[in-house]
Design an enzyme around this catalytic site. Structure first.
Site, PDB file in Angstrom:
ATOM      1  CG  ASP A 165      -2.309   0.549   0.946  1.00 47.30           C
ATOM      2  OD1 ASP A 165      -2.423   1.343   0.002  1.00 47.30           O
ATOM      3  OD2 ASP A 165      -3.257   0.226   1.683  1.00 47.30           O
ATOM      4  CG  ASP A 220      -9.608   2.070  -0.926  1.00 43.82           C
ATOM      5  OD1 ASP A 220      -8.564   2.105  -1.607  1.00 43.82           O
ATOM      6  OD2 ASP A 220      -9.625   1.800   0.281  1.00 43.82           O
TER       7      ASP A 220
HETATM    8  C1  GAL Z   1      -6.189   1.243   1.289  1.00 53.67           C
HETATM    9  C2  GAL Z   1      -6.266   0.197   0.202  1.00 53.67           C
HETATM   10  C3  GAL Z   1      -7.363  -0.774   0.596  1.00 53.67           C
HETATM   11  C4  GAL Z   1      -7.033  -1.417   1.931  1.00 53.67           C
HETATM   12  C5  GAL Z   1      -6.810  -0.339   2.984  1.00 53.67           C
HETATM   13  C6  GAL Z   1      -6.294  -0.916   4.292  1.00 53.67           C
HETATM   14  O1  GAL Z   1      -5.204   2.168   0.998  1.00 53.67           O
HETATM   15  O2  GAL Z   1      -6.524   0.807  -1.010  1.00 53.67           O
HETATM   16  O3  GAL Z   1      -7.537  -1.757  -0.408  1.00 53.67           O
HETATM   17  O4  GAL Z   1      -5.897  -2.222   1.778  1.00 53.67           O
HETATM   18  O5  GAL Z   1      -5.876   0.624   2.538  1.00 53.67           O
HETATM   19  O6  GAL Z   1      -6.082   0.071   5.261  1.00 53.67           O
END
Ligand code: GAL
Length: 401
Positions: A165, A220
């Site tokens: 991430d 997301d």
């Molecule tokens: C976001 C990511 C999500 C999930 C989340 C967890 O940045 O895009 O898919 O992994 O973090 O905190």
């Protein structure tokens, strides 16, 4: 031992080498050039991820039970192999040696034991961390500055997939941070599918193929029609960059989480399949409705996603909210998806000239959601009636004379 070619034979040897190099099938050559050194992702990855349904509410018991359900329901047999733990699995502090520590209250047996369990079921275990100082939940350390150490830990635990991430990134470019983990994974000595999650910030489709096996092209997804459609559109822009070994990723599936109608989830799954997106289930597979199963288990649609040609479909025609998506499949076939995004029923047609078929070619159409081959052979195009927010998906096979 020395190998000498007499001068007289040299031109003949050169000609032979040229002929041999051209005899290598083009697809094999393309395949090799496109693959990362880890040789993974020849087709889009399939599996499950904890985030879309459980967010931070995860523990080893539910991961085990999910692995059990993947096998007992038959999902594993269909190719859904990765069990991916997302954010929130580790303690906030590293140990005295700087190692990551699985969260004692929720993963008391540790990740290695979980990997052993998942592997014993014939499945693969994925994990999550971040190319920054913390992960996005802020509850566990990121890997920035610890790439070699963390990659080794993951390899020792038996991890097969890493989602990486982009939070707390200290303002450093992704193109500087992500390749450090690519190298660390390579040095760790275990093939680990590398999923870049930098949300499409720096157009990862343009550089991701040298760094990872897939790259998120969007922020997301939410469990709504509008969010799902906008992710599909944003992802489509990069269609030309997907290939065996590296895939565009419009985020994980929401099918089964309750925010869309059955028809909308069918559109969602069809779009992800034809777009060669990772098929990562995001619902609770221990408790799926029959409608959810009907969608996630559709082998004919999965086969489009996993087709060995690995070419992502494009939105080839749009008339208001009526859309035609199409892309080539192996064996001269074409995958076709017609979507009605209007709030009322409507009909829509696909023209062969839009989808790369000669206009006069008769075509056999297989309806992938009705599971039946249409009786008519179509020439020039095909038109369908669609309810609001629904689709029809076909595999078209030209009748070659
Ligand atoms: C976001 C990511 C999500 C999930 C989340 C967890 O940045 O895009 O898919 O992994 O973090 O905190």
């Amino acid at each position: 031992m020395e190998f000498r070619v007499s001068k007289a034979l040299l031109p003949i040897v050169c000609i032979l080498l040229v002929i041999l190099s051209h005899a290598l099938p083009i697809s094999a050559a393309r395949h090799r050039r496109n693959m990362l050194a880890n040789d993974l992702g020849a087709t889009p990855p399939m599996g499950w991820n904890s985030w879309n349904h459980f967010f931070c509410d995860i523990d080893e018991e539910m991961v085990r039970a999910t692995a059990d359900a993947m096998v007992s329901t038959g999902l594993a047999n269909l190719g859904y192999k990765y069990i991916n733990i997302d954010d929130c699995w580790a303690e906030k502090e590293r140990d005295a040696k700087g190692n990551l520590v699985p969260k004692k209250s929720t993963f008391p047996s540790g990740i290695k034991a979980l990997a052993d369990y998942v592997h014993s079921k014939g499945l693969k275990l994925g994990i999550y961390t971040d190319a920054g100082t913390y992960t996005c939940s802020g509850t566990m350390p990121g890997a920035l500055g610890y790439e070699e150490q963390d990659a080794k830990t993951f390899a020792e635990w038996g991890i097969d997939y890493l989602k990486y991430d982009n939070c707390y990134n200290q303002g450093i470019n992704p193109t500087d941070r992500y390749p450090v983990m690519t190298r660390a994974l390579r040095n760790a000595g275990r093939p680990i599918f590398f999923s870049l999650c930098e949300w499409g910030d720096m157009h990862p489709a343009l550089w991701g193929y040298q760094v990872g096996n897939s790259w998120r092209t969007t922020s997301d997804i939410q469990d709504t029609w509008d969010s799902m459609m906008s992710k599909a559109f944003e992802n489509e822009v990069y269609a030309d960059y997907a290939r065996p070994g590296g895939w565009n990723d419009p985020d994980m599936l929401e099918v089964g989480n309750g925010g869309m109608t059955k028809n909308e989830y069918i559109v969602h799954f069809s779009l992800w399949a034809i777009s060669k997106a990772p098929l990562l289930i995001g619902c609770d597979v221990r408790d799926m409705s029959n409608d959810t199963k009907e969608i996630l288990f559709n082998k004919e649609v999965i086969d489009v996603n996993q087709d060995k040609l690995g070419v992502q479909a494009k939105r080839v025609r749009q008339e208001g909210d009526l859309q035609v998506w199409a892309g080539p499949l192996s064996g001269y076939r074409v995958a076709l998806l017609i979507i009605n995004g209007l709030n009322s029923a409507s009909s829509m047609g696909a023209k062969w000239e839009d989808i790369g078929l000669p206009p006069n070619t008769p075509v056999i159409a297989r309806d992938l959601w009705e599971h039946k081959t249409l009786e008519t052979q179509y020439v020039g195009g095909l038109s369908v009636d669609l309810e609001s927010h629904s689709c029809k998906m076909f595999v078209l096979t030209p009748v070659l004379s």
